[in-house]
Write a protein that holds these residues in place. Sequence first.
Motif, short mmCIF file in Angstrom:
data_model
loop_
_atom_site.label_atom_id
_atom_site.label_comp_id
_atom_site.label_asym_id
_atom_site.label_seq_id
_atom_site.Cartn_x
_atom_site.Cartn_y
_atom_site.Cartn_z
N ASN A 203 -2.22 -0.22 16.38
CA ASN A 203 -3.43 0.57 16.54
C ASN A 203 -4.53 0.17 15.55
OD1 ASN A 203 -4.77 2.59 18.03
ND2 ASN A 203 -4.59 3.97 16.26
N PHE A 204 -4.13 -0.44 14.41
CA PHE A 204 -5.13 -0.94 13.44
C PHE A 204 -6.12 -1.87 14.12
CE2 PHE A 204 -1.87 -0.40 9.87
CZ PHE A 204 -2.46 0.77 9.41
N ASN A 225 6.97 3.83 4.09
CA ASN A 225 7.65 2.54 3.98
C ASN A 225 6.73 1.34 3.79
OD1 ASN A 225 10.58 3.30 4.61
ND2 ASN A 225 9.46 4.24 6.31
N CYS A 226 5.50 1.40 4.29
CA CYS A 226 4.70 0.17 4.42
C CYS A 226 3.49 0.14 3.51
CB CYS A 226 4.22 0.01 5.86
SG CYS A 226 5.50 0.31 7.07
N VAL A 227 2.96 1.31 3.21
CA VAL A 227 1.64 1.37 2.62
C VAL A 227 1.57 0.70 1.25
CG1 VAL A 227 1.71 3.56 1.33
CG2 VAL A 227 -0.34 2.94 2.68
N SER A 228 2.68 0.68 0.52
CA SER A 228 2.65 0.10 -0.83
C SER A 228 2.28 -1.37 -0.80
CB SER A 228 4.00 0.31 -1.52
OG SER A 228 4.99 -0.33 -0.76
N CYS A 229 2.65 -2.06 0.23
CA CYS A 229 2.29 -3.49 0.31
C CYS A 229 1.09 -3.71 1.24
CB CYS A 229 3.46 -4.31 0.80
SG CYS A 229 4.86 -4.31 -0.32
N HIS A 230 1.13 -3.12 2.43
CA HIS A 230 0.12 -3.47 3.44
C HIS A 230 -1.15 -2.63 3.34
CE1 HIS A 230 2.56 -6.39 5.60
NE2 HIS A 230 3.60 -5.56 5.49
N GLY A 231 -1.11 -1.55 2.51
CA GLY A 231 -2.32 -0.76 2.28
C GLY A 231 -2.55 0.29 3.34
N ASP A 232 -3.39 1.27 3.01
CA ASP A 232 -3.67 2.39 3.90
C ASP A 232 -4.20 1.94 5.25
OD1 ASP A 232 -2.89 4.46 2.33
OD2 ASP A 232 -4.86 4.65 1.30
N ASP A 237 -2.13 -7.30 1.20
CA ASP A 237 -2.33 -7.51 -0.23
C ASP A 237 -1.93 -8.92 -0.57
OD1 ASP A 237 -2.49 -7.54 -2.92
OD2 ASP A 237 -0.92 -6.01 -3.26
N ARG A 238 -2.92 -9.70 -0.97
CA ARG A 238 -2.65 -11.11 -1.21
C ARG A 238 -1.81 -11.35 -2.46
NH1 ARG A 238 -8.13 -14.40 0.08
NH2 ARG A 238 -8.03 -14.22 2.35
N ALA A 242 1.34 -9.94 1.36
CA ALA A 242 1.50 -9.02 2.48
C ALA A 242 0.37 -9.21 3.47
CB ALA A 242 1.48 -7.58 1.95
N PRO A 243 0.67 -9.58 4.73
CA PRO A 243 -0.40 -9.94 5.66
C PRO A 243 -1.25 -8.75 6.09
CG PRO A 243 1.75 -10.17 6.70
CD PRO A 243 2.01 -9.85 5.27
N ASN A 244 -2.48 -9.07 6.44
CA ASN A 244 -3.39 -8.11 7.03
C ASN A 244 -2.87 -7.77 8.43
OD1 ASN A 244 -5.53 -6.88 8.33
ND2 ASN A 244 -7.08 -8.14 7.28
N LEU A 245 -2.67 -6.45 8.68
CA LEU A 245 -2.12 -6.04 9.98
C LEU A 245 -3.22 -5.60 10.93
CD1 LEU A 245 0.86 -3.93 8.60
CD2 LEU A 245 0.86 -6.32 9.29
N ALA A 246 -4.49 -5.66 10.45
CA ALA A 246 -5.59 -5.13 11.26
C ALA A 246 -6.37 -6.23 11.95
CB ALA A 246 -6.53 -4.31 10.38
#
Lengths: 297, 488
Positions: A203-204, A225-232, A237-238, A242-246
């Motif tokens: 959905n991002f 589970n995910c936000v710590s690496c992939h962000g809100d 987070d380079r 951690a890849p950009n999921l959006a």
Amino acid sequence: MTTPKTNKQDVDKVTGVETTGHEWDGIKELNNPLPRWWLNVFYACIVGSVIYWVLMPAWPGLPGIGGYTKGTLGFSDRANVSKDIAQLQAERAPLAAKLSGADLNTVEQDPELMQYAFAAGEAAFKDNCATCHGAGGQGVKGYPSLADDVWLWGGTLTDIRHTLEVGIRADHDETRYSQMPAFGRDGILSAQEISDVTDYVLNFSGNSDAGAEALSRGQEIYAVNCVSCHGDAGLGDRTQGAPNLADAEWVYGGSKAEVMTSISRGPFGVMPAWAGRLDSSTLDALAVYVHSRGGGE
Amino acid sequence: MSNKSQSSVEVHNVKAVNAADGRKFYKKREPIYPKRVNGQWRKIKWIAMIVLLGIYYGVPWLRWDRGPFLPDQAVLVDFEGRRFYFFWIQLWPQEVFFITGLLILAALGLFFVTALFGRVWCGYACPQTVWTDLFIAVERWIEGDRNARMRLDKAPWTWDKVRKKVSKHIVWLFIAAATGGAWILYFHDAPTVAANLFMGTAPVTSYLFLGLLTFTTYTLAGTMREQVCTYMCPWPRIQGAMLDNDSLSVVYRHDRGEPRGKHKKGEPWDNRGHCVDCNACVAACPMGIDIRDGAQLECINCALCIDACDSVMEKVNLPKGLIAYDTEANSIRRQMGDKPVFRFVRSRTVYYATVFILVSAVMLYALVNRSSLDLNVIRDRSPNFIQLSDGAIRNGYVIKAINKTGEARTVTLSIDGPESMALTGLGVAAHDGVVDIEIAPNAVRAVRVFATMPKGVAKETNDLTFNLVDPEDGSRRSAAATFAGPKS
């Protein structure tokens, strides 16, 4: 010298020359004299070939003995190639040294250095990198594209140079390292939970057709589970790869099934550390080449 | 050898080297001692020799100012810098088709001239003929004319004979070395390399070619001479295709000359031909043949037998031209009692001339429309296109911008394509949709550029054109390219 056999009976009327007796559809071959110097050249060639046998590698060894006659001049193609390669490296040494000493960010402005770095980088890329990343750095599923503007660990020349040096999840003290848990395989999340969080992740980028209920369930799971690496917002987070999921790019595929597989198994892509395998100026050249593929920052 | 009490004409004891009754297998070369002749054709040959040798030895020394970054030699084949300079023309390796065109013109010109006038190339302009002529002149200068040379060769080895032979070969070798040396000058800066050749500091290849060409000049013009034309050269075989009954060639006029016979002063010319059988034509021939045997493979049409015969005809008070430039058709016409006709406009010559003019025109057009700027575009094929993080599509290209002038210039690169397409470059400044590229004098600059189209706009193939413009002098080059997108 024996006189060649000729047909004494058959003398050409126009020229008065005897024929050889050969005839093709009424065209007869005249037996004109061969010039002396021509004949001498023929003998000289025979003598020359004997001299060649002595001077140059010529004859294979006898069966069972092997080897070959090496010739008194000591000529060897193999040795010549080694010499040529050494000479080539010596010729390239000044530019390689200049590249090693240069600030990588200025290389692209210097046509001479850029040309060298591009050519050397291209050759090194095809030898070492193309197997996984493709001939033009376009990548394949599981192996990131180096030609687009998506970078897991940073896309500046310095970042690329560092990634090449230390590798990713590789055998190097400072290697770039991170690990995504295998949420499914290790039993952290159930299949339904993985499906829900996948909907939320898709959905991002607006690629999910799931209902609001599923998305809200997914949001909760994501937050834990995910936000710590992939962000809100799923921007990644380079610092930890951690890849950009959006965005529109998916290293392991962007369909729902593919994203679920990734979450379930936890991708763990590996690239060797190239420091020690390639010399410093080759790494510089590779960084410039990869940066020039199109996505460099 | 001569009998002046009966006739004013010297009679030569000489036989054609290719005479039918003297042919043997594995025959040794028969030495030929061409006798000196004077006359209009000999004069033309001297002038041709001076002009052609002058061009060959002199041209590398001509200077031509091209500015501070380019060599100032008028004609220079610069292998190291990969350029060919010819006065105001400067060719790059990719323009080598101009050289091909020049070779085609040379071939067509040769065909045309051969169809018109016969073997004038062989007789006057071929290097083999010119240098052989020069070497024979040296031989004559040191050893004397025909009879003296024959006597010298038969004579026992005396101090005088050694002196003459040695000095002849030294002069020959000197000319040969000068010929080889002049060749080198075309490939390097002439004054520099000439000095280096003497100092021993020229490149090894220069000495190799100097040695090779010294050797070939010395042997081909000094010792092999007519054998090159008879046995080695393919042209005498090929040129048969250019000749026809109306082509000019050196011809002995049988109708006027036969029956030949010795002639004493005061005898009447009734019931006999004009040929006095003095063999002056054979003695003068550098190929050692008898022109009276008719058209022969060996004859290079040098016309020296014409001069030899004309001076004899003058002595016996007969009109000149017993041996003359004539055609096969005319000799038949004369036998039939018709008037000779020279037909230079024939379908063959018209064809050759038309093709020659056509090729010249195409080359001239290409030369005049040459730009001082050139542009090559190589599109990335792997990957064919790239999707960016926002879904936009990008194609990569390598632009090769070529500056053929001797000054640095800044040119702008722009694209004509779909409106939404944007251009960026690597290591070059982009502004207002164009990219500025600085190119060093006389150089190629390769730049990576990218064309990008927003998400969803690009078709599978999109056409675009790259334009390279020099804003200062307005010169421009364009190159068509394509932009690949995903399959829709």
